[in-house]
Write a protein that holds these residues in place. Structure first.
Motif, PDB file in Angstrom:
ATOM      1  N   ILE A  89      43.920  20.402  46.171  1.00  0.00           N
ATOM      2  CA  ILE A  89      42.660  20.663  46.867  1.00  0.00           C
ATOM      3  C   ILE A  89      42.788  21.895  47.761  1.00  0.00           C
ATOM      4  O   ILE A  89      41.885  22.740  47.807  1.00  0.00           O
ATOM      5  N   ILE A  90      43.917  22.014  48.446  1.00  0.00           N
ATOM      6  CA  ILE A  90      44.142  23.167  49.321  1.00  0.00           C
ATOM      7  C   ILE A  90      44.157  24.461  48.505  1.00  0.00           C
ATOM      8  O   ILE A  90      43.492  25.443  48.852  1.00  0.00           O
ATOM      9  N   PHE A  91      44.895  24.466  47.387  1.00  0.00           N
ATOM     10  CA  PHE A  91      44.967  25.677  46.578  1.00  0.00           C
ATOM     11  C   PHE A  91      43.659  25.950  45.848  1.00  0.00           C
ATOM     12  O   PHE A  91      43.330  27.103  45.569  1.00  0.00           O
ATOM     13  N   LEU A  92      42.909  24.915  45.542  1.00  0.00           N
ATOM     14  CA  LEU A  92      41.583  25.114  44.965  1.00  0.00           C
ATOM     15  C   LEU A  92      40.665  25.798  45.975  1.00  0.00           C
ATOM     16  O   LEU A  92      39.894  26.706  45.613  1.00  0.00           O
ATOM     17  N   ALA A  93      40.768  25.401  47.246  1.00  0.00           N
ATOM     18  CA  ALA A  93      39.982  26.056  48.296  1.00  0.00           C
ATOM     19  C   ALA A  93      40.387  27.527  48.436  1.00  0.00           C
ATOM     20  O   ALA A  93      39.522  28.401  48.576  1.00  0.00           O
ATOM     21  N   PHE A  94      41.690  27.808  48.376  1.00  0.00           N
ATOM     22  CA  PHE A  94      42.142  29.200  48.423  1.00  0.00           C
ATOM     23  C   PHE A  94      41.655  29.981  47.205  1.00  0.00           C
ATOM     24  O   PHE A  94      41.327  31.162  47.314  1.00  0.00           O
ATOM     25  N   SER A  95      41.589  29.333  46.054  1.00  0.00           N
ATOM     26  CA  SER A  95      41.093  29.993  44.844  1.00  0.00           C
ATOM     27  C   SER A  95      39.616  30.343  44.974  1.00  0.00           C
ATOM     28  O   SER A  95      39.187  31.422  44.545  1.00  0.00           O
ATOM     29  N   VAL A  96      38.845  29.444  45.560  1.00  0.00           N
ATOM     30  CA  VAL A  96      37.421  29.718  45.788  1.00  0.00           C
ATOM     31  C   VAL A  96      37.277  30.895  46.748  1.00  0.00           C
ATOM     32  O   VAL A  96      36.466  31.809  46.517  1.00  0.00           O
ATOM     33  N   LEU A  97      38.071  30.909  47.816  1.00  0.00           N
ATOM     34  CA  LEU A  97      38.042  32.027  48.754  1.00  0.00           C
ATOM     35  C   LEU A  97      38.446  33.329  48.057  1.00  0.00           C
ATOM     36  O   LEU A  97      37.839  34.378  48.289  1.00  0.00           O
ATOM     37  N   TYR A  98      39.440  33.260  47.190  1.00  0.00           N
ATOM     38  CA  TYR A  98      39.880  34.441  46.431  1.00  0.00           C
ATOM     39  C   TYR A  98      38.732  34.989  45.584  1.00  0.00           C
ATOM     40  O   TYR A  98      38.486  36.200  45.573  1.00  0.00           O
ATOM     41  N   VAL A  99      38.026  34.113  44.889  1.00  0.00           N
ATOM     42  CA  VAL A  99      36.900  34.546  44.049  1.00  0.00           C
ATOM     43  C   VAL A  99      35.798  35.153  44.913  1.00  0.00           C
ATOM     44  O   VAL A  99      35.205  36.182  44.561  1.00  0.00           O
ATOM     45  N   MET A 100      35.538  34.545  46.063  1.00  0.00           N
ATOM     46  CA  MET A 100      34.519  35.074  46.966  1.00  0.00           C
ATOM     47  C   MET A 100      34.880  36.484  47.429  1.00  0.00           C
ATOM     48  O   MET A 100      34.038  37.383  47.423  1.00  0.00           O
ATOM     49  N   VAL A 101      36.137  36.675  47.815  1.00  0.00           N
ATOM     50  CA  VAL A 101      36.588  38.004  48.246  1.00  0.00           C
ATOM     51  C   VAL A 101      36.538  38.972  47.077  1.00  0.00           C
ATOM     52  O   VAL A 101      36.116  40.126  47.230  1.00  0.00           O
ATOM     53  N   PHE A 102      36.942  38.518  45.897  1.00  0.00           N
ATOM     54  CA  PHE A 102      36.944  39.373  44.708  1.00  0.00           C
ATOM     55  C   PHE A 102      35.547  39.902  44.392  1.00  0.00           C
ATOM     56  O   PHE A 102      35.386  41.047  43.956  1.00  0.00           O
ATOM     57  N   LEU A 103      34.526  39.082  44.623  1.00  0.00           N
ATOM     58  CA  LEU A 103      33.159  39.500  44.349  1.00  0.00           C
ATOM     59  C   LEU A 103      32.701  40.622  45.280  1.00  0.00           C
ATOM     60  O   LEU A 103      31.832  41.419  44.923  1.00  0.00           O
ATOM     61  N   TYR A 104      33.268  40.690  46.494  1.00  0.00           N
ATOM     62  CA  TYR A 104      32.801  41.639  47.500  1.00  0.00           C
ATOM     63  C   TYR A 104      33.739  42.806  47.766  1.00  0.00           C
ATOM     64  O   TYR A 104      33.294  43.852  48.237  1.00  0.00           O
ATOM     65  N   ILE A 105      35.026  42.659  47.492  1.00  0.00           N
ATOM     66  CA  ILE A 105      36.000  43.656  47.947  1.00  0.00           C
ATOM     67  C   ILE A 105      35.739  45.042  47.357  1.00  0.00           C
ATOM     68  O   ILE A 105      35.770  46.050  48.066  1.00  0.00           O
ATOM     69  N   TYR A 106      35.453  45.115  46.078  1.00  0.00           N
ATOM     70  CA  TYR A 106      35.248  46.418  45.446  1.00  0.00           C
ATOM     71  C   TYR A 106      33.897  47.031  45.817  1.00  0.00           C
ATOM     72  O   TYR A 106      33.823  48.237  46.065  1.00  0.00           O
ATOM     73  N   PRO A 107      32.814  46.258  45.871  1.00  0.00           N
ATOM     74  CA  PRO A 107      31.567  46.845  46.383  1.00  0.00           C
ATOM     75  C   PRO A 107      31.675  47.312  47.837  1.00  0.00           C
ATOM     76  O   PRO A 107      31.132  48.354  48.190  1.00  0.00           O
ATOM     77  N   VAL A 108      32.382  46.555  48.669  1.00  0.00           N
ATOM     78  CA  VAL A 108      32.578  46.981  50.061  1.00  0.00           C
ATOM     79  C   VAL A 108      33.379  48.274  50.092  1.00  0.00           C
ATOM     80  O   VAL A 108      33.069  49.200  50.831  1.00  0.00           O
ATOM     81  N   LEU A 109      34.406  48.352  49.284  1.00  0.00           N
ATOM     82  CA  LEU A 109      35.220  49.562  49.212  1.00  0.00           C
ATOM     83  C   LEU A 109      34.384  50.754  48.751  1.00  0.00           C
ATOM     84  O   LEU A 109      34.509  51.865  49.283  1.00  0.00           O
ATOM     85  N   ALA A 110      33.497  50.534  47.793  1.00  0.00           N
ATOM     86  CA  ALA A 110      32.680  51.626  47.266  1.00  0.00           C
ATOM     87  C   ALA A 110      31.559  52.022  48.218  1.00  0.00           C
ATOM     88  O   ALA A 110      31.191  53.193  48.300  1.00  0.00           O
TER      89      ALA A 110
END
Length: 167
Positions: free
Chosen positions: A59-80
């Motif tokens: 459950i803990i690593f699943l929560a980290f995976s969800v956070l990872y996906v959330m960051v992945f969706l925004y990191i490159y647009p924020v960078l651009a």
């Protein structure tokens, strides 16, 4: 393209590639790759663990995976979009934006999942292969284009149109 401002995609790409934050993008790519590998290895180890502790850790690593996906969706647009920013602040902004705009984040994740869902629910192998090929060729671009509508609305809250840095 969403704002009808882009004219030549390839020309714009190489212009940005040559005179902007290629080094920072490479660092972010490596960080995201290392985090993905760590999450994968951790989840593989957790599957081998005993029942009570394994479930809690899963459950803990699943929560980290969800956070990872959330960051992945925004990191490159924020960078651009936010041109002058440290790598650390880019990650912080991506985390904060993904949490603050959770409904958009869920919608963008759903759009990203559409190609996988289309392939999974195709009734025959031939149809799955055809859809997979189409998704492989144009799926990423279609997903990015659809998500750019959401990102445009989100970035309007942060950066006034006249305050953007020139390319």
């Amino acid at each position: 393209m969403v704002k009808n401002e882009e004219s030549y995609i390839i020309k714009s790409f190489f212009k940005i590639f040559q005179n902007r934050i290629f080094k920072q993008a490479t660092v972010i790519n490596l960080i995201m790759l290392v985090l993905a590998v760590i999450l994968y290895v951790d989840m593989s180890i957790v599957k081998q663990m005993g029942q009570p502790l394994g479930q809690i850790m899963n459950i803990i690593f699943l929560a980290f995976s969800v956070l990872y996906v959330m960051v992945f969706l925004y990191i490159y647009p924020v960078l651009a979009k936010i041109f002058i920013n440290s790598t650390r602040n880019t990650f912080i902004n991506a985390v904060l934006m993904s949490v603050r705009h959770l409904p958009y984040t869920v919608l963008m994740a759903a759009v990203c999942a559409c190609p996988i869902i289309l392939v999974s629910f195709a009734p025959t192998f031939r149809m799955q292969a055809t859809i997979a090929l189409i998704c492989l060729v144009i799926g990423g671009a279609v997903v990015a284009y659809c998500n750019s509508f959401f990102l445009d609305k989100i970035f309007q809250n942060y950066i006034p149109e006249d305050a953007e840095n020139p390319d």
